[in-house]
Design a protein around this motif. Sequence first.
Motif, PDB file in Angstrom:
ATOM      1  N   ALA A  14      -8.925  -3.110  -3.378  1.00 15.82           N
ATOM      2  CA  ALA A  14      -9.391  -2.797  -2.033  1.00 15.82           C
ATOM      3  C   ALA A  14     -10.757  -2.141  -2.118  1.00 15.82           C
ATOM      4  O   ALA A  14     -11.054  -1.426  -3.079  1.00 15.82           O
ATOM      5  CB  ALA A  14      -8.408  -1.868  -1.335  1.00 15.82           C
ATOM      6  N   GLY A  15     -11.574  -2.408  -1.113  1.00 13.42           N
ATOM      7  CA  GLY A  15     -12.893  -1.809  -1.076  1.00 13.42           C
ATOM      8  C   GLY A  15     -13.686  -2.286   0.115  1.00 13.42           C
ATOM      9  O   GLY A  15     -13.173  -2.995   0.983  1.00 13.42           O
ATOM     10  N   THR A  25       0.811  -1.210   0.000  1.00 18.14           N
ATOM     11  CA  THR A  25       0.000   0.000   0.000  1.00 18.14           C
ATOM     12  C   THR A  25       0.844   1.257   0.000  1.00 18.14           C
ATOM     13  O   THR A  25       0.475   2.253   0.576  1.00 18.14           O
ATOM     14  CB  THR A  25      -0.927   0.013   1.217  1.00 18.14           C
ATOM     15  OG1 THR A  25      -0.125  -0.036   2.412  1.00 18.14           O
ATOM     16  CG2 THR A  25      -1.862  -1.157   1.195  1.00 18.14           C
ATOM     17  N   SER A  26       1.963   1.225  -0.663  1.00 16.07           N
ATOM     18  CA  SER A  26       2.825   2.404  -0.813  1.00 16.07           C
ATOM     19  C   SER A  26       3.188   3.025   0.526  1.00 16.07           C
ATOM     20  O   SER A  26       3.302   4.251   0.637  1.00 16.07           O
ATOM     21  CB  SER A  26       2.147   3.462  -1.705  1.00 16.07           C
ATOM     22  OG  SER A  26       1.857   2.944  -2.959  1.00 16.07           O
ATOM     23  N   GLY A  27       3.303   2.191   1.550  1.00 15.67           N
ATOM     24  CA  GLY A  27       3.739   2.674   2.849  1.00 15.67           C
ATOM     25  C   GLY A  27       2.668   3.299   3.698  1.00 15.67           C
ATOM     26  O   GLY A  27       2.920   3.678   4.838  1.00 15.67           O
ATOM     27  N   ARG A  28       1.458   3.415   3.166  1.00  9.20           N
ATOM     28  CA  ARG A  28       0.399   4.027   3.952  1.00  9.20           C
ATOM     29  C   ARG A  28      -0.472   2.945   4.588  1.00  9.20           C
ATOM     30  O   ARG A  28      -0.494   1.799   4.146  1.00  9.20           O
ATOM     31  CB  ARG A  28      -0.445   4.947   3.067  1.00  9.20           C
ATOM     32  CG  ARG A  28       0.380   6.064   2.450  1.00  9.20           C
ATOM     33  CD  ARG A  28      -0.487   7.066   1.737  1.00  9.20           C
ATOM     34  NE  ARG A  28      -1.351   7.790   2.655  1.00  9.20           N
ATOM     35  CZ  ARG A  28      -2.171   8.753   2.273  1.00  9.20           C
ATOM     36  NH1 ARG A  28      -2.247   9.102   1.000  1.00  9.20           N
ATOM     37  NH2 ARG A  28      -2.929   9.369   3.156  1.00  9.20           N
ATOM     38  N   THR A  29      -1.202   3.313   5.584  1.00 15.39           N
ATOM     39  CA  THR A  29      -2.052   2.367   6.285  1.00 15.39           C
ATOM     40  C   THR A  29      -3.215   1.942   5.404  1.00 15.39           C
ATOM     41  O   THR A  29      -3.899   2.783   4.821  1.00 15.39           O
ATOM     42  CB  THR A  29      -2.589   2.989   7.582  1.00 15.39           C
ATOM     43  OG1 THR A  29      -1.485   3.338   8.409  1.00 15.39           O
ATOM     44  CG2 THR A  29      -3.480   1.992   8.310  1.00 15.39           C
ATOM     45  N   PHE A  30      -3.400   0.656   5.310  1.00 11.46           N
ATOM     46  CA  PHE A  30      -4.531   0.117   4.553  1.00 11.46           C
ATOM     47  C   PHE A  30      -5.804   0.453   5.299  1.00 11.46           C
ATOM     48  O   PHE A  30      -5.966   0.118   6.460  1.00 11.46           O
ATOM     49  CB  PHE A  30      -4.380  -1.394   4.399  1.00 11.46           C
ATOM     50  CG  PHE A  30      -5.380  -2.002   3.480  1.00 11.46           C
ATOM     51  CD1 PHE A  30      -6.534  -2.592   3.975  1.00 11.46           C
ATOM     52  CD2 PHE A  30      -5.175  -2.001   2.114  1.00 11.46           C
ATOM     53  CE1 PHE A  30      -7.461  -3.161   3.127  1.00 11.46           C
ATOM     54  CE2 PHE A  30      -6.097  -2.568   1.250  1.00 11.46           C
ATOM     55  CZ  PHE A  30      -7.245  -3.154   1.769  1.00 11.46           C
ATOM     56  N   SER A  31      -6.729   1.125   4.637  1.00 12.62           N
ATOM     57  CA  SER A  31      -7.898   1.651   5.332  1.00 12.62           C
ATOM     58  C   SER A  31      -9.217   1.049   4.858  1.00 12.62           C
ATOM     59  O   SER A  31     -10.273   1.401   5.383  1.00 12.62           O
ATOM     60  CB  SER A  31      -7.954   3.167   5.173  1.00 12.62           C
ATOM     61  OG  SER A  31      -7.973   3.526   3.809  1.00 12.62           O
ATOM     62  N   THR A  52     -10.733 -10.037   4.772  1.00  8.74           N
ATOM     63  CA  THR A  52     -11.091  -8.835   5.509  1.00  8.74           C
ATOM     64  C   THR A  52      -9.865  -8.386   6.300  1.00  8.74           C
ATOM     65  O   THR A  52      -9.184  -9.201   6.927  1.00  8.74           O
ATOM     66  CB  THR A  52     -12.267  -9.080   6.455  1.00  8.74           C
ATOM     67  OG1 THR A  52     -11.912 -10.095   7.399  1.00  8.74           O
ATOM     68  CG2 THR A  52     -13.493  -9.522   5.690  1.00  8.74           C
ATOM     69  N   TRP A  53      -9.590  -7.093   6.239  1.00 13.25           N
ATOM     70  CA  TRP A  53      -8.338  -6.604   6.781  1.00 13.25           C
ATOM     71  C   TRP A  53      -8.250  -6.775   8.297  1.00 13.25           C
ATOM     72  O   TRP A  53      -7.219  -7.138   8.838  1.00 13.25           O
ATOM     73  CB  TRP A  53      -8.142  -5.142   6.402  1.00 13.25           C
ATOM     74  CG  TRP A  53      -6.730  -4.698   6.571  1.00 13.25           C
ATOM     75  CD1 TRP A  53      -6.225  -3.879   7.539  1.00 13.25           C
ATOM     76  CD2 TRP A  53      -5.613  -5.087   5.752  1.00 13.25           C
ATOM     77  NE1 TRP A  53      -4.868  -3.737   7.373  1.00 13.25           N
ATOM     78  CE2 TRP A  53      -4.471  -4.457   6.296  1.00 13.25           C
ATOM     79  CE3 TRP A  53      -5.468  -5.911   4.641  1.00 13.25           C
ATOM     80  CZ2 TRP A  53      -3.203  -4.613   5.731  1.00 13.25           C
ATOM     81  CZ3 TRP A  53      -4.215  -6.070   4.082  1.00 13.25           C
ATOM     82  CH2 TRP A  53      -3.104  -5.437   4.619  1.00 13.25           C
ATOM     83  N   ASP A  54      -9.345  -6.499   9.002  1.00  9.63           N
ATOM     84  CA  ASP A  54      -9.312  -6.583  10.451  1.00  9.63           C
ATOM     85  C   ASP A  54      -9.457  -8.017  10.964  1.00  9.63           C
ATOM     86  O   ASP A  54      -8.658  -8.492  11.756  1.00  9.63           O
ATOM     87  CB  ASP A  54     -10.399  -5.694  11.055  1.00  9.63           C
ATOM     88  CG  ASP A  54     -10.050  -4.221  10.959  1.00  9.63           C
ATOM     89  OD1 ASP A  54     -10.962  -3.384  10.956  1.00  9.63           O
ATOM     90  OD2 ASP A  54      -8.843  -3.909  10.900  1.00  9.63           O
TER      91      ASP A  54
END
Length: 117
Positions: free
Chosen positions: A97-98, A23-29, A51-53
């Motif tokens: 992502a979505g 994710t280019s160093g940013r937090t996956f949201s 699912t991310w969480d």
Amino acid sequence: VQLQASGGGLVQAGGSLRLSCATSGRTFSSHVMGWFRQAPGKEREFVASITWDGGLTLYADSVKGRFIISRDKAKNTGNLQMNSLKPEDTAVYYCGAGANVLTMNTWGQGTLVTVSS
């Protein structure tokens, strides 16, 4: 957030590859990270999602038992371990992502996987 897929290549049937989606160093949201693929002359199809969480996974029947999706929350990276590859797995693989697999609104650039017979 931008996604960057990597890890594709040429492999013989029965071999393995591991794809990564950073994710280019940013937090996956987003809620879900998914992998899709598009073979020549065919429409893009769902491969797997997580699912991310909670880490809940979902697989297409065609890859179930062969592919494993995972995510590393600390590194903001998702992975797709592909085992027992078949020639029909040849495609460009995209991570997305979505909110769910039907509403992916962010895509990586794709990475080519070629499986030779």
